[in-house]
Design a protein around this motif. Structure first.
Motif, mmCIF file in Angstrom:
data_model
loop_
_atom_site.group_PDB
_atom_site.id
_atom_site.type_symbol
_atom_site.label_atom_id
_atom_site.label_comp_id
_atom_site.label_asym_id
_atom_site.label_seq_id
_atom_site.Cartn_x
_atom_site.Cartn_y
_atom_site.Cartn_z
ATOM 1 N N LEU A 121 104.332 -31.096 17.957
ATOM 2 C CA LEU A 121 105.118 -31.539 18.989
ATOM 3 C C LEU A 121 103.526 -32.253 19.642
ATOM 4 O O LEU A 121 102.747 -32.137 20.101
ATOM 5 N N VAL A 122 103.717 -34.081 19.959
ATOM 6 C CA VAL A 122 102.783 -34.379 20.605
ATOM 7 C C VAL A 122 102.306 -34.792 21.907
ATOM 8 O O VAL A 122 104.108 -35.771 22.176
ATOM 9 N N ARG A 123 101.378 -34.837 22.926
ATOM 10 C CA ARG A 123 101.341 -35.234 23.919
ATOM 11 C C ARG A 123 101.324 -36.748 23.847
ATOM 12 O O ARG A 123 99.990 -36.445 23.378
ATOM 13 N N CYS A 124 101.333 -37.633 24.053
ATOM 14 C CA CYS A 124 101.311 -39.423 23.737
ATOM 15 C C CYS A 124 100.703 -39.401 25.056
ATOM 16 O O CYS A 124 101.179 -39.067 26.279
ATOM 17 N N ASN A 125 99.404 -40.099 24.522
ATOM 18 C CA ASN A 125 98.665 -40.686 25.532
ATOM 19 C C ASN A 125 98.341 -41.725 25.711
ATOM 20 O O ASN A 125 98.604 -42.479 26.790
ATOM 21 N N TYR A 126 99.218 -42.524 25.111
ATOM 22 C CA TYR A 126 99.170 -44.009 24.945
ATOM 23 C C TYR A 126 100.089 -44.666 23.426
ATOM 24 O O TYR A 126 100.084 -44.054 22.427
ATOM 25 N N VAL A 127 100.928 -45.509 23.967
ATOM 26 C CA VAL A 127 101.766 -46.194 23.173
ATOM 27 C C VAL A 127 102.066 -47.342 23.350
ATOM 28 O O VAL A 127 102.133 -48.435 24.117
ATOM 29 N N GLY A 128 101.939 -48.727 22.047
ATOM 30 C CA GLY A 128 101.885 -49.589 22.150
ATOM 31 C C GLY A 128 103.090 -50.362 21.699
ATOM 32 O O GLY A 128 104.027 -49.547 21.366
ATOM 33 N N GLY A 178 98.033 -39.633 20.489
ATOM 34 C CA GLY A 178 98.546 -38.013 21.247
ATOM 35 C C GLY A 178 97.507 -36.681 21.214
ATOM 36 O O GLY A 178 97.252 -36.972 20.107
ATOM 37 N N THR A 179 97.925 -35.803 21.617
ATOM 38 C CA THR A 179 96.958 -34.687 22.088
ATOM 39 C C THR A 179 98.193 -33.451 20.452
ATOM 40 O O THR A 179 99.545 -33.643 21.937
ATOM 41 N N ILE A 180 98.279 -32.856 19.930
ATOM 42 C CA ILE A 180 99.105 -31.967 19.290
ATOM 43 C C ILE A 180 99.122 -31.260 20.447
ATOM 44 O O ILE A 180 97.870 -30.785 20.728
ATOM 45 N N VAL A 181 100.056 -30.476 20.715
ATOM 46 C CA VAL A 181 100.117 -29.162 21.637
ATOM 47 C C VAL A 181 101.086 -28.263 21.272
ATOM 48 O O VAL A 181 100.929 -27.247 22.250
ATOM 49 N N GLU A 182 101.715 -28.169 19.892
ATOM 50 C CA GLU A 182 102.028 -27.215 19.643
ATOM 51 C C GLU A 182 102.521 -27.700 17.824
ATOM 52 O O GLU A 182 102.755 -29.078 17.618
ATOM 53 N N SER A 183 102.257 -26.282 17.118
ATOM 54 C CA SER A 183 102.502 -27.582 15.850
ATOM 55 C C SER A 183 102.882 -25.745 14.621
ATOM 56 O O SER A 183 103.150 -24.872 15.107
ATOM 57 N N ARG A 184 103.767 -26.244 14.111
ATOM 58 C CA ARG A 184 104.443 -25.752 13.313
ATOM 59 C C ARG A 184 104.423 -26.073 11.861
ATOM 60 O O ARG A 184 105.154 -26.184 10.788
#
Length: 321
Positions: free
Chosen positions: A29-36, A69-75
């Motif tokens: 799960l990625v918390r997006c910081n930027y999207v083009g 973005g930044t990974i906030v949860e990883s499986r």
């Protein structure tokens, strides 16, 4: 979570309460910081061409696909929470605050990079690397690129980096052609004033080019691109076709024994880390200059209109979430 939804042609809804996705095994799960924004988003946004029969409203977050973005949860064992990444969203539902991604569509980025928004350009670069792998070596070959939006400009730059002998860039907007020269085009053709086929014939002394790249998808641009390769040359169809069925000069392509290659952008995950590394070092760092303008999330409706109207100076427009 915050997200964008296309509710009808040229109208998007800014959502604040969209459901947050949950990663399955092997996903993050990625918390997006930027999207083009991508040119492929705009036909969808306008309900143009094959999207004229599309169903509205579209799925929430569809179809953003250029995300940092930044990974906030990883499986997924090889990816850890807190890592800054370039990530290809599942769906693709990347016009959202949170999104799901999985390998190979994830690339590690430096935690303390000075301009993370600029690294969004690595995603379209990955699509270009995949496409050019399919065409074979371009060393010492003459090339032409039809369309000088962000994708066409990346092709122009990368072809020069990969050793093309000559790159000809064609576009109807003079301000984009100025960027073409900046990225290494030896010759430019203003298609609002010149026939690109005749212009390429003159520039090559009648030989035409070894490789033509079509980076638009419209009927006229694809037809023009098909007439640019020399006998036995190659045509790369990269622009998303504007219609499910559209005219194409097959007889000419057949008689000239032109090799036709296609490449679908989203299938580029295996090239993600290479593209990110190229943008981070001196090989393709110049591409970060096209990440302009940068706009806040709240101005997304304005941003889509700017992109749709080819507003001057609008290249790889990025929204900050």
């Amino acid at each position: 979570m915050r997200a964008i939804q296309l509710v009808e042609p040229r109208r998007i809804a800014m959502l604040d309460d969209a459901p947050k996705p949950e990663p399955a095994e092997g996903e993050v799960l990625v918390r997006c910081n930027y999207v083009g924004l991508c040119g492929s988003n705009i036909s969808q946004y306008m309900g143009a061409g094959l999207w004229g029969d599309g169903e509205f409203p579209s799925p929430v977050g569809w179809s953003g696909h250029e995300n940092v973005g930044t990974i906030v949860e990883s499986r997924c064992d090889q990816w850890k929470e807190g890592e800054l990444v370039l990530a290809l969203p599942k769906g693709p539902y990347g016009f959202a605050e949170y999104m799901i991604s999985r390998p190979p569509g994830i690339a590690r980025l430096p935690q303390k990079t000075s301009d993370p928004a600029a690294l969004v350009v690595a995603q379209p670069l990955a699509t270009v690397l995949r496409a050019l792998k399919r065409t074979g070596s371009v060393i010492n070959r003459s090339c032409a690129v039809i369309g000088q939006g962000p994708m066409g400009l990346i092709f122009t730059h990368v072809l020069r980096l990969m050793g093309a002998r000559m790159v000809i860039a064609a576009d109807p907007l003079d301000w984009r052609l100025a960027w073409s020269k900046r990225y290494g085009a030896e010759h430019i053709i203003d298609t609002s004033k010149e026939d690109p086929v005749k212009a390429v014939e003159e520039l090559t002394g009648g030989e035409m080019v070894d490789l033509a790249v079509e980076a638009v998808g419209y009927v006229d641009s694809l037809s023009a691109a098909a007439h640019l390769p020399k006998h036995g040359g190659s045509l790369l169809v990269f622009g998303v076709p504007h219609y499910h069925v559209q005219e194409f000069p097959w007889y000419h392509v057949f008689r000239e024994e032109i090799q036709v290659h296609t490449s679908v952008g989203p299938e580029c995950g295996e090239f993600f880390q290479t593209a990110a590394d190229m943008v981070l070092d001196d090989r393709a760092r110049a591409l970060t200059e096209m990440v302009t303008p940068r706009m806040p999330w709240a101005k997304a409706p304005e941003a889509f209109e700017m992109y749709a109207e080819h507003a001057k100076g609008t290249l790889k427009l990025v929204l900050e979430i």
